[in-house]
Design a protein around this motif. Structure first.
Motif, short mmCIF file in Angstrom:
data_model
loop_
_atom_site.label_atom_id
_atom_site.label_comp_id
_atom_site.label_asym_id
_atom_site.label_seq_id
_atom_site.Cartn_x
_atom_site.Cartn_y
_atom_site.Cartn_z
N VAL A 241 42.13 25.48 35.03
CA VAL A 241 41.70 26.66 34.27
C VAL A 241 42.36 27.89 34.85
O VAL A 241 42.36 28.09 36.07
CB VAL A 241 40.16 26.81 34.34
N LEU A 242 42.93 28.73 33.99
CA LEU A 242 43.48 30.01 34.39
C LEU A 242 42.56 31.11 33.89
O LEU A 242 42.37 31.26 32.67
CB LEU A 242 44.89 30.23 33.83
N THR A 243 41.96 31.87 34.78
CA THR A 243 41.04 32.93 34.36
C THR A 243 41.75 34.23 34.08
O THR A 243 41.17 35.13 33.46
CB THR A 243 39.99 33.20 35.45
N GLY A 244 43.00 34.38 34.54
CA GLY A 244 43.64 35.68 34.50
C GLY A 244 43.21 36.53 35.68
O GLY A 244 42.46 36.08 36.56
N GLU A 245 43.67 37.77 35.70
CA GLU A 245 43.34 38.67 36.81
C GLU A 245 41.94 39.24 36.63
O GLU A 245 41.54 39.62 35.53
CB GLU A 245 44.35 39.81 36.87
N LEU A 246 41.18 39.29 37.72
CA LEU A 246 39.86 39.90 37.72
C LEU A 246 39.87 41.10 38.66
O LEU A 246 40.33 40.98 39.81
CB LEU A 246 38.80 38.90 38.19
N VAL A 247 39.38 42.23 38.19
CA VAL A 247 39.29 43.40 39.06
C VAL A 247 38.42 43.10 40.27
O VAL A 247 38.70 43.52 41.39
CB VAL A 247 38.75 44.62 38.27
N ASP A 248 37.37 42.33 40.04
CA ASP A 248 36.50 41.88 41.13
C ASP A 248 36.52 40.35 41.16
O ASP A 248 35.81 39.69 40.39
CB ASP A 248 35.07 42.38 40.91
N PRO A 249 37.34 39.76 42.04
CA PRO A 249 37.46 38.29 42.05
C PRO A 249 36.41 37.59 42.91
O PRO A 249 36.47 36.37 43.08
CB PRO A 249 38.85 38.08 42.65
N ARG A 250 35.46 38.33 43.45
CA ARG A 250 34.50 37.71 44.37
C ARG A 250 33.72 36.54 43.74
O ARG A 250 33.50 35.53 44.42
CB ARG A 250 33.54 38.77 44.93
N PRO A 251 33.32 36.63 42.47
CA PRO A 251 32.64 35.46 41.89
C PRO A 251 33.51 34.21 41.86
O PRO A 251 32.99 33.09 41.95
CB PRO A 251 32.30 35.93 40.47
#
Length: 418
Positions: A241-251
């Motif tokens: 799975v590719l989620t893309g970039e997350l500003v907040d990747p902590r989850p």
């Protein structure tokens, strides 16, 4: 002290996130600290931490005479004591801004394994590994300090909105063992390992309920997506799975059962209590354990392999982790305790504060000496840019690893000795 911190970019990445979070931690020790940088994804993090941000153009030369001029004006306007550049282009801008002003001091941090030979030799320098500190200090007249990449252990801790993350990207039920990767999808450093992980987890997914979750974006995303689509087709399900970039990747860290990573991403994985497989280049993969930790504490969270057998090596590491939940739990707890003990943001802030004080106490250098060192740096920088241009014309350009491969290879040689 009045301190201006200049990250090399405001996109998501380990060096610049360290710059911003450490700036806030130094501010909390009682100093006036601001960030200078273009608008970008990390501007939100600057705002969250309550730091002032001064703007510079996103499109600029690196190093930039225009930014150096702006820095010089800010030094005069606000009586700034320290300009702290992260990586070599901001460092050279900072040097140009303070010459020949003896009131302000320029300091450089290199969080990669690559110290440019054209950095002024008398400039206070901070690096992220002991091997790099020793390697670099032998060649410089100025001080070379060690601050291992810090982690905000309060912000990066279990308890993130994992359910929302899974609902958005993975489905509402958690019936797989998720192997996480959080990184920029770029050809340099990362791509080789990410593609290997796609192939290996795709194969393991034929036998076990495992899934690779890749969080990030970049120039190589299409290449990764194509490889992921092929793995998913072979497995008959979404095994990558590719989620893309997350500003907040902590989850994304907190949702993983196992993490793959290098550098700052590897350390954040430890903060979340995840078993960590360290990724490097040329087929390097190694599990963090009490037996392997000394290698990483010396050379950093990275390595150089022999160029062969990377898939087999990663598969041999992942299989026991997939089958043994107790092993995952024990290694995750070991990593979190290591991060708490050695890589806390508070510890790094105290070290950085002391470096600032030392630099200010010994800042007086003659204008002639500064000019001599500056001229040498300018000549070396010009030579570097010419070589890079020629390499691009020939199609042989590589990432600016400088001494990274040499250092990592030397460390691995030491590790293999009986």
């Amino acid at each position: 002290m009045k301190i201006l911190v200049y990250p090399h970019a405001m996109e998501l990445g380990g060096s610049q996130l360290n710059a911003i979070e450490l700036a806030a931690a130094v501010r909390d020790l009682g100093h006036q600290v601001a960030i200078i940088g273009e608008d970008g994804p990390l501007s939100r993090r600057v705002e969250e931490l309550g730091l002032e941000r001064m703007a510079i153009p996103a499109q600029r030369r690196r190093p930039s005479p225009a930014v150096a001029k702006q820095l010089r004006a800010l030094v005069r306007q606000y009586d700034i004591d320290i300009i702290h550049g992260y990586e070599w282009p901001p460092a050279l801008d900072a040097v140009a801004a303070v010459f020949p002003n003896e009131r302000a001091v320029a300091i450089c941090t290199i969080m990669s394994m690559a110290v440019a030979p054209f950095l002024p030799g008398n400039m206070p320098l901070i690096v992220g590994t002991e091997a790099l500190r020793q390697h670099t200090a032998r060649k410089r007249s100025g001080p070379t300090y060690l601050i291992e990449p810090p982690v905000d252990m309060k912000a990066n801790s279990p308890g993130q909105p994992v359910r929302e993350f899974r609902d958005r990207f993975l489905g509402s039920t958690h019936q797989t063992i998720d192997i996480g990767v959080v990184c920029r999808l770029v050809p340099e450093l990362k791509l080789e390992g990410v593609l290997t992980a796609v192939d290996v987890v795709g194969e393991l997914g034929l036998r076990w309920p495992v899934r690779l979750v890749i969080t990030g974006d970049g120039d190589a995303r299409d290449q990764v997506a194509q490889r992921a689509a092929a793995a998913n087709q072979r497995a008959g399900r979404e095994v990558v799975v590719l989620t893309g970039e997350l500003v907040d990747p902590r989850p994304a860290y907190d949702a993983a059962d196992i993490m793959l990573g290098m550098g700052g991403s590897a350390l954040r994985a430890l903060a979340f209590g995840k078993p960590l497989v360290v990724q490097g280049e040329q087929a390097f993969w190694q599990l963090l354990t009490p037996d392997s930790v000394d290698l990483f504490l010396s050379q950093g969270w990275y390595g150089i392999g022999n160029g062969t057998g990377g898939a087999e090596r990663l598969r041999a590491i992942l299989e026991p982790l997939i089958m043994d939940s107790a092993l995952r739990e024990n290694l995750g707890e070991y990593g979190r305790q290591l991060a708490l003990r050695r890589f806390s943001l508070e510890r790094a802030a105290l070290l950085q504060e002391e470096i600032y004080r030392s630099a200010l106490a010994s800042r007086h250098t003659s204008a002639v000496r500064q000019a001599t060192v500056g001229a040498r740096s300018a000549v070396l920088l010009a030579s570097h840019k010419v070589r890079r241009k020629v390499d691009r014309m020939r199609g042989t350009a590589k990432s600016d690893d400088m001494n990274a491969v040499t250092l990592a290879a030397e460390a691995m040689k030491e590790e293999r000795r009986p």
